[in-house]
Design a protein around this motif. Sequence first.
Motif: not given
Lengths: 320, 268
Positions: B73-74, B67, B93, B70-71, B34, B100, B31-32, B97
């Motif tokens: 969400d994938e 993160i 995935t 967001d993870t 931000d 993290y 994940q990038s 998540g």
Amino acid sequence: MKLKAMYSFLNADLQLVEKELEAATQSDYSLLSSAALHLLQAGGKRIRPVFVLLSGKFGEYDIQRIKHVAVALELIHMASLVHDDVIDDAEMRRGRETIKAKWDNRFAMYTGDYIFARSLEWMTRLNNPLAHRILARTIVEVCRGEIEQIKDKYRFDQTLRCYLRRIKRKTALLIAVSCQLGAIAANAPKEVADRLYLFGYYVGMSFQITDDILDFIGTQEQLGKPAGSDLLQGNVTLPVLFAMENVHAKEKIVRVHPHTSADEMNEIITLIKQTGAIEQSYAMSDRYLQKAFAVLETLPKNKARSALYEVAKYIGKRKF
Amino acid sequence: MKHILKKMAMLKEQIERFLHHPYLLHHIPMQSIDEDRILLSLSMLEDAHLSSEEMDGYVVPMMLVQIALDTHDEVTNSLPHQEEDELKTRQLTVLAGDLYSGLYYDYLAKRSDLATIHVFAEAIKEINEHKIRLYQKDIGKIESLFHSMAVIESSLIYKIGEHISLPLWSKFAYYYLLLKRLVREKELFMKQGTSVLFEQMANIVFQKNKAMAKEQKHYLSHICNRYIEHCKEELLGIELECNELLQMRLSELIGSFSVIAKKTVEEG
């Protein structure tokens, strides 16, 4: 004896925990509350809260304080089940549709994250940094264990040690910590809390080995999935490891892949049973149970200790 | 500016160390991180005159939570090719998540910071409530839709702001991160003809989700522009001592909106 009868003296407190669980899963958004209620109503043995409360009896038992840990641990367990069903692509759990089946994977992810957040909210009601350090470390370990499990799928050359480490992280740690945190929340002496951790660890190991055995000896009706599903999914469990000591069985087992037919699986299950792997696995499960009993012997004699003994015996020797 | 850039780089490095897991990185995209969120939270924490270590104590776990969310969400609902590798990616995935999330708790527990654990838990709860509303298309009003988007984007920083008694910064984060999301949604809509926000708006305004007429698309663009304009006005009206870098980022964000708005007008 039925499981609940073993700790009937906790009935009022367990009812309180149940009410708190309902409150903890309520949301401003009714659909989310319904999803959480769907999970709660699926029941389960609430074994973690039981261990928390029984362990709390070895200290200054105050249900108003201990209930926070009991609720938090059950919520963590619930959240992980919701996510596990996405991982396993499972449609049913305990005879009910899973969240991911009733809605979908994304809905299940958000519900699981919501419940996990609620568990930490509840846990922070316990103002004890040590308890949080232990729980947080455990959660990270459990996740790492699950990642290892994916990594080890269809890896038939893994060792017994590898399997034991995996089930420790997958199951035994959370049970061990349920016992330890119950004691810590009740301000029991460190030595007592440590022994309760060890007791929970041994019971958890026995519990998971029994679970892995049942996957081979249960019927589809009893298991809610076809026998041998773990192996078909690539999970190399104790009966498989023992069975692979037999060259002929090993040849067949190592060829298992996600699309192995039901007939082939039935043949392999029969073969595993013929090697004596089930009996060997039961013996190991029993050795862990005996270790758990030995730890109990070192704890002060009281009603909770007798109940822990009975509960351990029940879940270690359960048929389904 | 140099000082804040250095701090941001250090924080990014710390966060990357937490995310480093060879097996996960081999199977799922990382994940990038931000940087805008880091900058925004750092600017707020600087205003609270916190020590460098205290700042880390908010920013690192906040980014781990972000993160983690967001993870998740994938996570996919269906597997396009029904292949084992796709299944493994989905499984990892989910677990990444979860890991993290666990790491945020572990980080704060090690610091015995129970108050911040509670603050983030509340934010995660709220974010997921709104994510489900959005995902289930269960939002009846346009204002509620934009509010849900703002909560999803800003709740973590918003709640830190409340916690350290800097409500103006909470408000700033609310509109800044909403603005950023709206600009992204608008860009997506212009490139691909759809986006989560525009689908939801269509659902609310026209009670439909299928192809829209040009006038309908234009109408929705207009609503989005109005909200972007609203965010801009709110942000410019908040009296805060922003550092140079944040001011620059804000100008860039507002500038990118002007380009989009111009394009919308040109495309009629």
